[in-house]
Scaffold this motif. Structure first.
Motif, PDB file in Angstrom:
ATOM      1  N   UNK A 149       0.797  -1.113  -0.066  1.00  0.00           N
ATOM      2  CA  UNK A 149      -0.027  -0.022  -0.004  1.00  0.00           C
ATOM      3  C   UNK A 149       0.938   1.290   0.037  1.00  0.00           C
ATOM      4  N   UNK A 150       0.283   2.220  -0.562  1.00  0.00           N
ATOM      5  CA  UNK A 150       1.192   3.567  -0.653  1.00  0.00           C
ATOM      6  C   UNK A 150       0.079   4.552   0.102  1.00  0.00           C
ATOM      7  N   UNK A 151       1.016   5.541   0.968  1.00  0.00           N
ATOM      8  CA  UNK A 151       0.330   6.688   1.547  1.00  0.00           C
ATOM      9  C   UNK A 151       1.369   7.974   1.697  1.00  0.00           C
ATOM     10  N   UNK A 152       0.677   8.835   1.971  1.00  0.00           N
ATOM     11  CA  UNK A 152       1.248   9.992   2.371  1.00  0.00           C
ATOM     12  C   UNK A 152       2.462   9.726   3.740  1.00  0.00           C
ATOM     13  N   UNK A 153       3.525  10.240   3.637  1.00  0.00           N
ATOM     14  CA  UNK A 153       4.213   9.897   4.626  1.00  0.00           C
ATOM     15  C   UNK A 153       3.996  10.464   6.012  1.00  0.00           C
ATOM     16  N   UNK A 154       3.206  11.397   6.065  1.00  0.00           N
ATOM     17  CA  UNK A 154       2.449  12.004   7.416  1.00  0.00           C
ATOM     18  C   UNK A 154       1.717  10.757   8.078  1.00  0.00           C
ATOM     19  N   UNK A 155       1.064  10.147   7.347  1.00  0.00           N
ATOM     20  CA  UNK A 155       0.117   9.053   7.712  1.00  0.00           C
ATOM     21  C   UNK A 155       0.972   8.073   8.734  1.00  0.00           C
ATOM     22  N   UNK A 156       2.161   8.108   8.487  1.00  0.00           N
ATOM     23  CA  UNK A 156       3.014   7.049   9.739  1.00  0.00           C
ATOM     24  C   UNK A 156       3.659   8.020  10.569  1.00  0.00           C
ATOM     25  N   UNK A 157       3.437   9.096  10.677  1.00  0.00           N
ATOM     26  CA  UNK A 157       4.170  10.125  11.588  1.00  0.00           C
ATOM     27  C   UNK A 157       3.783   9.536  13.092  1.00  0.00           C
ATOM     28  N   UNK A 158       4.738   9.508  14.040  1.00  0.00           N
ATOM     29  CA  UNK A 158       4.808   9.202  15.378  1.00  0.00           C
ATOM     30  C   UNK A 158       3.840   9.999  16.277  1.00  0.00           C
ATOM     31  N   UNK A 159       4.105  11.421  15.705  1.00  0.00           N
ATOM     32  CA  UNK A 159       3.326  12.449  16.502  1.00  0.00           C
ATOM     33  C   UNK A 159       1.694  12.449  16.385  1.00  0.00           C
ATOM     34  N   UNK A 160       1.474  12.070  14.817  1.00  0.00           N
ATOM     35  CA  UNK A 160       0.130  11.981  14.444  1.00  0.00           C
ATOM     36  C   UNK A 160      -0.614  10.770  15.228  1.00  0.00           C
ATOM     37  N   UNK A 161       0.143   9.715  15.453  1.00  0.00           N
ATOM     38  CA  UNK A 161      -0.557   8.405  15.901  1.00  0.00           C
ATOM     39  C   UNK A 161      -0.618   8.825  17.645  1.00  0.00           C
ATOM     40  N   UNK A 162       0.354   9.643  18.275  1.00  0.00           N
ATOM     41  CA  UNK A 162       0.142   9.944  19.462  1.00  0.00           C
ATOM     42  C   UNK A 162      -1.166  10.978  19.832  1.00  0.00           C
ATOM     43  N   UNK A 163      -1.301  11.781  18.789  1.00  0.00           N
ATOM     44  CA  UNK A 163      -2.496  12.528  18.563  1.00  0.00           C
ATOM     45  C   UNK A 163      -3.820  11.705  18.622  1.00  0.00           C
ATOM     46  N   UNK A 164      -3.797  10.803  17.839  1.00  0.00           N
ATOM     47  CA  UNK A 164      -4.938  10.029  17.562  1.00  0.00           C
ATOM     48  C   UNK A 164      -5.123   9.249  18.713  1.00  0.00           C
ATOM     49  N   UNK A 165      -4.325   8.550  19.649  1.00  0.00           N
ATOM     50  CA  UNK A 165      -4.250   7.962  20.743  1.00  0.00           C
ATOM     51  C   UNK A 165      -5.080   8.915  21.846  1.00  0.00           C
ATOM     52  N   UNK A 166      -4.680  10.125  21.918  1.00  0.00           N
ATOM     53  CA  UNK A 166      -5.039  10.996  22.812  1.00  0.00           C
ATOM     54  C   UNK A 166      -6.492  11.551  22.623  1.00  0.00           C
ATOM     55  N   UNK A 167      -6.770  11.707  21.180  1.00  0.00           N
ATOM     56  CA  UNK A 167      -8.093  12.258  20.812  1.00  0.00           C
ATOM     57  C   UNK A 167      -8.485  12.148  19.388  1.00  0.00           C
ATOM     58  N   UNK A 168      -9.012  11.120  19.063  1.00  0.00           N
ATOM     59  CA  UNK A 168      -9.210  10.630  17.481  1.00  0.00           C
ATOM     60  C   UNK A 168     -10.099  11.866  16.956  1.00  0.00           C
ATOM     61  N   UNK A 169     -11.040  12.476  17.598  1.00  0.00           N
ATOM     62  CA  UNK A 169     -11.990  13.248  17.091  1.00  0.00           C
ATOM     63  C   UNK A 169     -11.187  14.501  16.725  1.00  0.00           C
ATOM     64  N   UNK A 170     -10.172  14.906  17.532  1.00  0.00           N
ATOM     65  CA  UNK A 170      -9.242  15.918  17.255  1.00  0.00           C
ATOM     66  C   UNK A 170      -8.680  15.929  16.052  1.00  0.00           C
TER      67      UNK A 170
END
Length: 722
Positions: free
Chosen positions: A323-344
């Motif tokens: 699969x191919x994605x934008x690099x940002x979709x694999x960002x550790x910081x974006x993952x932390x933000x999702x764990x914190x609040x997916x609605x955000x």
């Protein structure tokens, strides 16, 4: 980065007046037959086993049972089990795609059979981790099935927590009835290429059957946009069954089964940034299943028997794609933000899109200081070029295992009193890096019993209960009470109240769902492997779904007229339902929903002499649901009609009509015709048959993307028996 699930919607109106009219008509018709004094007959009385685990006449069963016998199975021309279930009143049969059939009794949102118990010769075949039934992957060929008994209604009392809405028991031919060699091939349109080979032998105290079979077709032709639809299937099966009478009291029955094959999966994932190419066109599933069972029976006396059954099963699904994605979709910081609040994260994604289209109006969503800091870090990554495409390997592979041990005691305490009791233990395990971050196991203990008490010549009282302790879901006690008034042994009225539960499966309650992307090219943030930002964890505290069912019914066998009739009135309530879609980017299961069903079902089987047989079924289902997701997969009107005819000179035919007024908003009507010629050449029997399926509507099958180029399907078979 998974393909998204389908959206569902549309409400069906509630109207019970028609069900009352139908019931009155059925009762009047029954009364006319009674007037003809057709009660008595010297012919053998049929028996069913699935309802209570006791052999009972249909009139004495505490519920409704549909039996699909071998003659009906053959005449239907069906190639797989879900198509046979169209003959069962109230069964909603559809397709997620060409190799993922769905079968639910009365409906509800869950397209897999999570609310049905499915057995093969008493062995449960629903998967323990994802708690679904892969109908395509059951290692049993249609040609080896002797009969299918479907208990239409809750039966947790006899079979545990997955039997919330019904039980489907697939019974294969006894090895003693499978002597000789059978060879069969089937070829037809849509890539149909099936084969079957079986050999059975017997000796003074036992018998054995070996079966090998395969099935292949191309699935649906195209989706709603006219694009090729990747949903073909290819499988091979192995089945070895043996029976040995050790002495006058002891017997052993055992089976070994295996299946291997591949199922194509349409790839519908849309990358976060639309400009990114999606990668591979599909994510095929390589499936391997293994099963073994052993049953020991001890007849202590004509009134007392014991049996011990054990089984081991293993399901393996390997699904890996690029699969191919934008690099940002694999960002550790974006993952932390999702764990914190997916609605955000959802609001943040809208903000990023607004930045691209109209920067002057884009406003960073308000949030906590930690959310704002992580969002700022992700914005810096985007400014640094993290929108570039990266491609890597993604896996949805899973291994599931089940071990089951059961001891059952059947005792006739007197001529009027029978007791069945038992104890079972089951061990389930699911192992998946993606779904469970490793392995997860469960231990289930069960204690069950059923008492049948004959009160005089006409009254039969039955009561039963199951106590179940599930390590992951807790304990439950489910009862059933039934009163049957037997007008004669062949004709009975019944009133049944039962309760049932469904335990949330490992996937719903305990998932730890994350996609690890490996072999990244180019690397993402300097790493050759990374984790997709959207991750899900099961709540771990879901309650069991609870069902309460009331049923009134009549079952009669007019043997002299060749008529078997069953009528059922029902009112079922389910609460604490888990109805939310279980997607990686939208995983919020809860027990907030409820649903009720009411209506009438009837089935009629009429043997009109030696040459003709008619079979009719109809269901009227009214319902209401608190969640719009539970509404689409229930047809208010559905049914079937079949005419089996022996024309003589070896010619026979089966003509069947199937209809449902709506399944996921789509009408379904189909006419099936099977014509066969049977010939005997010396000691060899040859049968040539052709099957034509003709859709009478021009709508997709269940989902809008399930479409065929032509409304008809034609296939032929040749079978040798020697």
């Amino acid at each position: 980065m998974p393909p998204p699930h389908h959206e569902q919607g549309r409400c069906v109106a509630i109207n019970t007046r028609a069900s009352l009219h139908l019931t009155l008509l059925a009762l009047l018709a029954t009364g006319q037959v009674l007037a003809n004094d057709l009660f008595d007959s010297d012919s053998a009385m049929p028996e069913v086993l699935t309802a209570t685990r006791l052999k009972q006449s249909p009139a004495a069963v505490p519920g409704s049972v549909t039996v699909l016998d071998s003659a009906l199975i053959t005449a239907s021309g069906a190639r797989d089990i879900p198509e046979l279930l169209r003959l069962v009143p109230g069964m909603m049969v559809g397709y997620r795609n060409g190799n993922q059939a769905t079968a639910n009794y009365h409906g509800s949102n869950v397209t897999e059979a999570r609310r049905l118990q499915v057995l093969v010769d008493g062995r449960s075949v629903y998967r323990p981790g994802l708690a679904s039934v892969d109908w395509t992957d059951i290692p049993v060929a249609i040609e080896d099935i002797e009969r299918i008994e479907v208990f239409r209604g809750p039966n947790t009392v006899s079979y545990g927590a997955n039997a919330l809405m019904g039980v489907i028991n697939i019974l294969t031919r006894h090895p003693l009835d499978s002597r000789g060699t059978r060879l069969k091939t089937t070829q037809g349109q849509r890539g149909i290429h099936d084969w079957f080979a079986s050999h059975g032998s017997a000796w003074p105290d036992g018998a054995l059957r070996l079966s090998l079979s395969g099935l292949q077709d191309d699935g649906f032709d195209h989706d709603q946009f006219g694009r090729d639809y990747r949903d073909s299937r290819r499988l091979n099966r192995f089945n070895l069954s043996a029976s040995q009478q050790l002495d006058s009291r002891h017997s052993l029955d055992w089976q070994l089964a295996a299946k291997e094959g591949s199922n194509q999966r349409p790839y519908g994932y849309t990358p976060v940034f639309d400009a990114i190419a999606p990668g591979d066109k599909g994510s095929d599933v390589k499936a391997r299943d293994y099963a073994g069972s052993l049953r020991w029976t001890l007849d202590l006396s004509p009134e007392h028997s014991l049996h011990l059954q054990s089984s081991a099963q293993h399901w393996q699904r390997k699904q890996v794609w690029r699969a191919c994605e934008a690099e940002v979709a694999l960002s550790p910081e974006l993952g932390q933000l999702w764990d914190l609040n997916p609605f955000y994260v959802v609001k943040f994604g809208d903000y990023v899109k607004q930045l691209k289209s109209d920067p002057g109006t884009a406003v960073l969503p308000a949030g906590t200081a930690q959310e704002q800091t992580l969002a700022g870090a992700v914005l810096a990554q985007l400014d640094g070029g993290a929108t570039r495409p990266v491609c890597g390997d993604v896996s949805q592979s899973i291994r599931e295992t089940r071990y089951d041990f059961e001891l059952q005691d059947t005792l006739s305490l007197s001529d009027d009193l029978r007791l069945l009791s038992g104890l079972s233990y089951r061990y389930d395990q699911a192992d998946s890096e993606t779904y469970f971050n490793g392995a997860l196991s469960n231990h289930i203990w069960r204690l069950f019993g059923h008492l049948e008490w004959q009160l005089g010549a006409h009254w039969l009282v039955q009561g039963g209960a199951m106590l179940e302790d599930d390590q992951l879901s807790g304990s439950s006690l489910t009862p059933r009470i039934a009163v049957n008034y037997l007008i004669t042994p062949r004709h009975g009225l019944r009133a049944v109240y039962s309760e049932a539960v469904r335990s949330p499966d490992m996937y719903e309650n305990n998932v730890d769902w994350r996609y690890r992307v490996r072999n990244l090219q180019p690397q993402a943030f300097g790493q050759s492997s990374a984790t997709y930002f959207a991750r899900s964890r099961g709540p771990g505290n879901l309650d069991q779904e609870i069902m309460r069912s009331r049923e009134l019914g009549y079952n009669g066998s007019f043997a002299n007229a060749g008529i078997d009739l069953d009528i059922k009135l029902f009112y079922d309530e389910i609460h604490s339902m888990i109805s939310e879609p279980l997607r990686n980017d939208r995983f919020f299961p809860n027990n907030a929903n409820r649903m009720h069903f009411s209506g009438v079902e009837t089935q009629l089987d009429w043997q009109l002499g030696h040459a003709d047989r008619l079979r009719l079924s109809y269901a009227l289902v009214d319902f209401s649901a608190s969640s719009h997701l539970d509404r689409p997969l229930t047809a208010r009107h559905s049914g079937s009609a079949g005419w089996l005819r022996d024309w003589g000179q070896g010619w026979s035919s089966g003509l069947f009509y199937y209809g449902a007024d709506q399944l996921n908003q789509y009408h379904f009507e189909r006419l099936d015709l099977r014509v066969a010629k049977h010939m005997v050449i010396g000691t060899t029997a040859l049968e040539l048959a052709g099957v034509l399926q003709q859709r009478l509507d021009d709508e997709p099958m269940t989902w809008q993307e399930n479409r065929h180029d032509q409304r008809h399907l034609l296939y032929f078979s040749a079978e040798l028996d020697f």
